[in-house]
Design a protein around this motif. Structure first.
Motif, mmCIF file in Angstrom:
data_model
loop_
_atom_site.group_PDB
_atom_site.id
_atom_site.type_symbol
_atom_site.label_atom_id
_atom_site.label_comp_id
_atom_site.label_asym_id
_atom_site.label_seq_id
_atom_site.Cartn_x
_atom_site.Cartn_y
_atom_site.Cartn_z
ATOM 1 N N VAL A 143 40.985 21.048 75.152
ATOM 2 C CA VAL A 143 39.918 21.467 74.243
ATOM 3 C C VAL A 143 39.689 20.404 73.170
ATOM 4 O O VAL A 143 40.634 19.868 72.597
ATOM 5 C CB VAL A 143 40.302 22.822 73.590
ATOM 6 N N ARG A 144 38.410 20.104 72.918
ATOM 7 C CA ARG A 144 38.080 19.161 71.835
ATOM 8 C C ARG A 144 38.007 19.960 70.533
ATOM 9 O O ARG A 144 37.151 20.848 70.374
ATOM 10 C CB ARG A 144 36.740 18.470 72.133
ATOM 11 N N CYS A 145 38.929 19.667 69.612
ATOM 12 C CA CYS A 145 38.977 20.482 68.388
ATOM 13 C C CYS A 145 39.004 19.606 67.137
ATOM 14 O O CYS A 145 39.383 18.434 67.176
ATOM 15 C CB CYS A 145 40.172 21.427 68.424
ATOM 16 N N LEU A 146 38.570 20.214 66.037
ATOM 17 C CA LEU A 146 38.475 19.514 64.755
ATOM 18 C C LEU A 146 39.164 20.344 63.680
ATOM 19 O O LEU A 146 38.859 21.533 63.516
ATOM 20 C CB LEU A 146 36.996 19.323 64.365
ATOM 21 N N ASP A 147 40.094 19.711 62.952
ATOM 22 C CA ASP A 147 40.757 20.404 61.837
ATOM 23 C C ASP A 147 40.087 19.956 60.536
ATOM 24 O O ASP A 147 40.229 18.795 60.123
ATOM 25 C CB ASP A 147 42.252 20.056 61.834
ATOM 26 N N ILE A 148 39.364 20.874 59.903
ATOM 27 C CA ILE A 148 38.649 20.529 58.664
ATOM 28 C C ILE A 148 39.570 20.743 57.471
ATOM 29 O O ILE A 148 40.225 21.777 57.359
ATOM 30 C CB ILE A 148 37.368 21.373 58.535
ATOM 31 N N GLY A 149 39.600 19.755 56.560
ATOM 32 C CA GLY A 149 40.550 19.796 55.453
ATOM 33 C C GLY A 149 41.942 19.524 55.992
ATOM 34 O O GLY A 149 42.896 20.241 55.680
ATOM 35 N N CYS A 150 42.041 18.464 56.802
ATOM 36 C CA CYS A 150 43.267 18.233 57.599
ATOM 37 C C CYS A 150 44.462 17.791 56.752
ATOM 38 O O CYS A 150 45.585 17.747 57.268
ATOM 39 C CB CYS A 150 43.001 17.226 58.715
ATOM 40 N N GLY A 151 44.247 17.447 55.472
ATOM 41 C CA GLY A 151 45.375 17.075 54.614
ATOM 42 C C GLY A 151 46.161 15.917 55.184
ATOM 43 O O GLY A 151 45.583 14.893 55.574
ATOM 44 N N ASP A 152 47.480 16.061 55.277
ATOM 45 C CA ASP A 152 48.320 14.945 55.750
ATOM 46 C C ASP A 152 48.284 14.760 57.271
ATOM 47 O O ASP A 152 48.952 13.883 57.804
ATOM 48 C CB ASP A 152 49.756 15.112 55.255
ATOM 49 N N GLY A 153 47.516 15.571 57.976
ATOM 50 C CA GLY A 153 47.308 15.357 59.417
ATOM 51 C C GLY A 153 48.378 15.959 60.317
ATOM 52 O O GLY A 153 48.369 15.713 61.523
ATOM 53 N N SER A 154 49.274 16.773 59.771
ATOM 54 C CA SER A 154 50.354 17.350 60.584
ATOM 55 C C SER A 154 49.813 18.158 61.755
ATOM 56 O O SER A 154 50.302 18.039 62.880
ATOM 57 C CB SER A 154 51.242 18.262 59.736
ATOM 58 N N PHE A 155 48.798 18.973 61.480
ATOM 59 C CA PHE A 155 48.274 19.827 62.561
ATOM 60 C C PHE A 155 47.656 18.982 63.663
ATOM 61 O O PHE A 155 47.879 19.237 64.851
ATOM 62 C CB PHE A 155 47.240 20.828 62.009
ATOM 63 N N VAL A 156 46.894 17.951 63.286
ATOM 64 C CA VAL A 156 46.243 17.091 64.295
ATOM 65 C C VAL A 156 47.304 16.398 65.151
ATOM 66 O O VAL A 156 47.201 16.353 66.378
ATOM 67 C CB VAL A 156 45.323 16.049 63.611
ATOM 68 N N GLU A 157 48.329 15.869 64.513
ATOM 69 C CA GLU A 157 49.404 15.187 65.235
ATOM 70 C C GLU A 157 50.056 16.126 66.264
ATOM 71 O O GLU A 157 50.239 15.767 67.433
ATOM 72 C CB GLU A 157 50.464 14.704 64.237
ATOM 73 N N LEU A 158 50.367 17.336 65.836
ATOM 74 C CA LEU A 158 51.045 18.280 66.730
ATOM 75 C C LEU A 158 50.098 18.807 67.813
ATOM 76 O O LEU A 158 50.520 19.034 68.949
ATOM 77 C CB LEU A 158 51.636 19.437 65.913
ATOM 78 N N ALA A 159 48.827 18.961 67.473
ATOM 79 C CA ALA A 159 47.848 19.412 68.467
ATOM 80 C C ALA A 159 47.671 18.350 69.557
ATOM 81 O O ALA A 159 47.552 18.676 70.741
ATOM 82 C CB ALA A 159 46.512 19.710 67.786
ATOM 83 N N LEU A 160 47.680 17.084 69.167
ATOM 84 C CA LEU A 160 47.595 15.995 70.150
ATOM 85 C C LEU A 160 48.797 16.036 71.085
ATOM 86 O O LEU A 160 48.667 15.916 72.303
ATOM 87 C CB LEU A 160 47.537 14.633 69.431
ATOM 88 N N ARG A 161 49.978 16.233 70.491
ATOM 89 C CA ARG A 161 51.199 16.299 71.312
ATOM 90 C C ARG A 161 51.150 17.466 72.297
ATOM 91 O O ARG A 161 51.728 17.411 73.374
ATOM 92 C CB ARG A 161 52.429 16.479 70.413
ATOM 93 N N ALA A 162 50.448 18.543 71.864
ATOM 94 C CA ALA A 162 50.353 19.733 72.723
ATOM 95 C C ALA A 162 49.265 19.587 73.784
ATOM 96 O O ALA A 162 49.027 20.516 74.546
ATOM 97 C CB ALA A 162 50.078 20.972 71.861
#
Ligand code: ZN
Length: 327
Positions: free
Chosen positions: A108-127
């Protein structure tokens, strides 16, 4: 000084549900980051239980409410442990919720708005998700790019719309409450979503049992960075009126609910505000006191988990997470 007394009349209607039953102010201060000594008058809506600031009182100085150190970064030799803990929490809380919404293995192509330090994006990529993040803070984007190179935008949602970017899923974790005109913003996000598309929104629950218990001392109010302190009613009303269909609601957050209880009970132990205050006074966090305080805080948070689970089971948890879709 109470900022609302700066000559502006009290609002006559709720900005979310338009009810005229607005009143009974709550006076709040910045108890945690102490960026200002001012007192802010919040208004409450008797219909949807929203607690809100007059946008015009803070609109021009919102950026000044975010202190240096607001976004998490490695500070000392203990930071790796804290980072592991934070990653575990995001994986087993926000990311788990997102993964439960999609087919196993679906990219799924997803966007985290207000991503802060990017932890969620990093973990979502790993998943295995095709994840991106966006933040308007340059400090946050710099930190996030280290975790997810090439995946973070430093721009507004309007810039992404103009670039014709499209996402199947957009996440807003603890973001909507910081925005002016959230209705316009959420309506506009539809232009960034594919059809069908989905949105995950998580906010502190101003109608939670712990908000009632702690009152103006509740951590989740985060004055003056929060313009809108939502209840589940006001958040659902906002999302529905912006054209989204409610699919799922949950009131428990492993990462946030017990933490809000612990930080409200002992504000001086709250890790982020403690770091910010240390940075301000000495230039860097204390090397010995910080790990001890963090261990105390961790124990307190573990002890508060049953309380958090109890209030969530009653539908009065300290956060509301909503999954909505558009067709
Ligand atoms: Zn209302």
């Amino acid at each position: 000084m109470i900022t609302q007394s700066s000559g502006r009349p009290d609002p006559t209607h709720c900005p979310i549900c338009n009810s005229p039953h607005v009143g009974s102010r709550m006076i709040l201060r910045d108890r945690f980051f102490k960026v200002t000594d001012e007192e802010f008058a919040y208004h409450s809506c008797a219909n949807c239980r929203l607690l809100f600031l007059d946008e015009e009182v803070v609109r021009d100085r919102l950026s000044t409410f975010y202190p240096e150190g607001y976004w998490w970064r490695r500070e000392n030799r203990w930071s790796w442990l804290e980072e592991k803990y934070r990653q575990w929490m995001v994986s087993h809380d926000q990311l788990r919720f997102v993964l439960s919404l999609i087919q196993r293995g679906e990219k799924v192509r997803c966007l985290d708005i207000g991503c802060g330090d990017g932890s969620f994006v990093e973990l979502a990529l790993r998943a295995g998700l095709d994840a991106y993040g966006v933040d308007q803070s340059r400090d946050a984007v710099q930190l996030a790019l280290r975790r997810a190179p090439g995946r973070i935008y430093c721009s507004s949602e309007q810039d992404l719309i103009q670039k014709a970017e499209r996402f199947q899923l957009i996440t807003l974790f603890h973001t909507v409450e910081h925005m002016v005109d959230p209705f316009r913003y959420l309506k506009n996000l539809q232009k960034l979503l594919t059809r069908p598309g989905g949105l995950v929104v998580q906010v502190p629950n101003g109608a939670s049992l712990q908000a009632r218990l702690f009152g103006s001392r509740w951590y989740g109010f985060d004055c003056p960075r929060h313009i809108y302190n939502h209840s589940s009613d006001s958040l659902l009303y906002l999302l529905s009126s912006a054209g989204y269909r409610i699919q799922r609601i949950k009131y428990f957050s492993l990462r946030d609910n017990a933490a809000a209880f612990a930080s409200s009970l002992f504000p001086s132990l709250d890790p982020m505000s403690s770091k910010v205050r240390s940075l301000r006074s000495k230039g860097r966090p204390g090397r010995l006191t910080e790990p001890i305080k963090q261990m105390l805080y961790f124990g307190l948070m573990l002890a508060a988990q049953p309380v958090a689970a109890f209030e969530s089971a009653l539908g009065r948890g300290a956060t509301v997470t909503v999954y909505v879709t558009i067709e």
